[in-house]
Design an enzyme around this catalytic site. Sequence first.
Site, PDB file in Angstrom:
ATOM      1  CG  ASN A   1      28.797   2.579  -5.141  1.00 45.32           C
ATOM      2  OD1 ASN A   1      28.473   3.612  -4.536  1.00 45.32           O
ATOM      3  ND2 ASN A   1      27.905   1.725  -5.634  1.00 45.32           N
TER       4      ASN A   1
ATOM      5  CE  LYS B   1      27.004  -0.626  -3.075  1.00 38.17           C
ATOM      6  NZ  LYS B   1      26.304  -1.895  -3.241  1.00 38.17           N
TER       7      LYS B   1
ATOM      8  CG  HIS C   1      24.360   0.879  -8.191  1.00 39.41           C
ATOM      9  ND1 HIS C   1      23.592   0.051  -7.407  1.00 39.41           N
ATOM     10  CD2 HIS C   1      25.640   0.491  -8.018  1.00 39.41           C
ATOM     11  CE1 HIS C   1      24.397  -0.794  -6.774  1.00 39.41           C
ATOM     12  NE2 HIS C   1      25.644  -0.546  -7.119  1.00 39.41           N
TER      13      HIS C   1
ATOM     14  CD  GLU D   1      22.906  -0.883  -4.019  1.00 35.88           C
ATOM     15  OE1 GLU D   1      23.335   0.262  -3.811  1.00 35.88           O
ATOM     16  OE2 GLU D   1      23.577  -1.910  -3.762  1.00 35.88           O
TER      17      GLU D   1
ATOM     18  CD  GLU E   1      28.187  -2.697  -9.769  1.00 36.22           C
ATOM     19  OE1 GLU E   1      29.202  -2.637  -9.066  1.00 36.22           O
ATOM     20  OE2 GLU E   1      27.140  -2.123  -9.468  1.00 36.22           O
TER      21      GLU E   1
ATOM     22  N   GLY F   1      27.056  -7.103  -2.805  1.00 37.71           N
ATOM     23  CA  GLY F   1      26.917  -7.126  -1.352  1.00 37.71           C
ATOM     24  C   GLY F   1      26.594  -8.491  -0.778  1.00 37.71           C
TER      25      GLY F   1
ATOM     26  CB  SER G   1      31.075  -9.828  -3.745  1.00 36.72           C
ATOM     27  OG  SER G   1      29.794  -9.652  -3.146  1.00 36.72           O
TER      28      SER G   1
HETATM   29  P1  PGA Z   1      29.820  -4.673  -3.428  1.00 40.73           P
HETATM   30  O1  PGA Z   1      29.042  -3.515  -4.239  1.00 40.73           O
HETATM   31  O2  PGA Z   1      31.270  -4.588  -3.839  1.00 40.73           O
HETATM   32  O3  PGA Z   1      29.596  -4.328  -1.995  1.00 40.73           O
HETATM   33  O4  PGA Z   1      29.200  -5.972  -3.839  1.00 40.73           O
HETATM   34  C1  PGA Z   1      29.391  -3.199  -5.556  1.00 40.73           C
HETATM   35  C2  PGA Z   1      28.450  -2.146  -6.085  1.00 40.73           C
HETATM   36  O5  PGA Z   1      27.256  -2.203  -5.770  1.00 40.73           O
HETATM   37  O6  PGA Z   1      28.874  -1.243  -6.825  1.00 40.73           O
END
Ligand code: PGA
Length: 261
Positions: A9, A11, A108, A110, A179, A185, A223
């Site tokens: 992903n 982003k 997601h 976010e 997640e 992140g 992460s």
């Molecule tokens: P990350 O993000 O691996 O940077 O924690 C995962 C995601 O948001 O899909």
Amino acid sequence: MKKKLIAGNWKMNGNTASNAALLQALVSASASLSGGASGGASGGASWACRAAVCVPAVYLAQARALVQGTALELGAQDVSAHAAGAYTGEVSAEMLQDLGCRLVIVGHSERRQYHGETDALVAAKAQKALAAGITPIVCVGETLAEHEAGATEDVVKRQLAAVIHTNGHCISEIVVAYEPVWAIGTGKTASPEMAQQVHAVLRAQLRAATPNADRVHILYGGSMNAANAAQLLSQPDVDGGLVGGASLKAPDFLSIIAAAG
Ligand code: PGA
């Protein structure tokens, strides 16, 4: 046994130059494993797992040109809940399909957090993707406050229930990504045991909805990196990963793909 799925992903990251460098590095690593740039008799299959990149919508055409005919699958990061028409700025499932997407992330955290996406909207987006023949990667996960309140299972079950309610007849066609929001992140990951426990809950919920629940990929995200991927992926109900930060560096993403083999 189903192959694991590792989906990057990206982003809101990248530009035409960095995208080309990253995708070329991934594609050439896959081609070298399969014994040549043509990808061998199987048309490019080289990794033991499935691998995908979910890129920003504006770069889908660029990415498609670079990954077409390779082992790397193309995905998007969001899709409209509407079919077509006066929805300025939105991208429809048919458009994604036209650009060669096989996957699209929906719900997601976010988008739930910054764009107010509700469970019902996420379910509608998944429905549009499925109708266009695109696999929705349905994200579920609890916030830190919910985690600390012991509400994890209730939250993820509520989020998945909305998607099952709207898409019950073809629910075995979705991918689920667990997640935990507090792990995204942040460098903090759920322990492999913790991830397995939640994945088992999600699997049981899918089993109650379809006889084909074992076919559904349930990915872990938050992460995931080259150092922790193997342990997370060794859990019986962890069928792959949704990888943010570590998918932006070819060596890291390739290590995770190797760990899923
Ligand atoms: P990350 O993000 O691996 O940077 O924690 C995962 C995601 O948001 O899909």
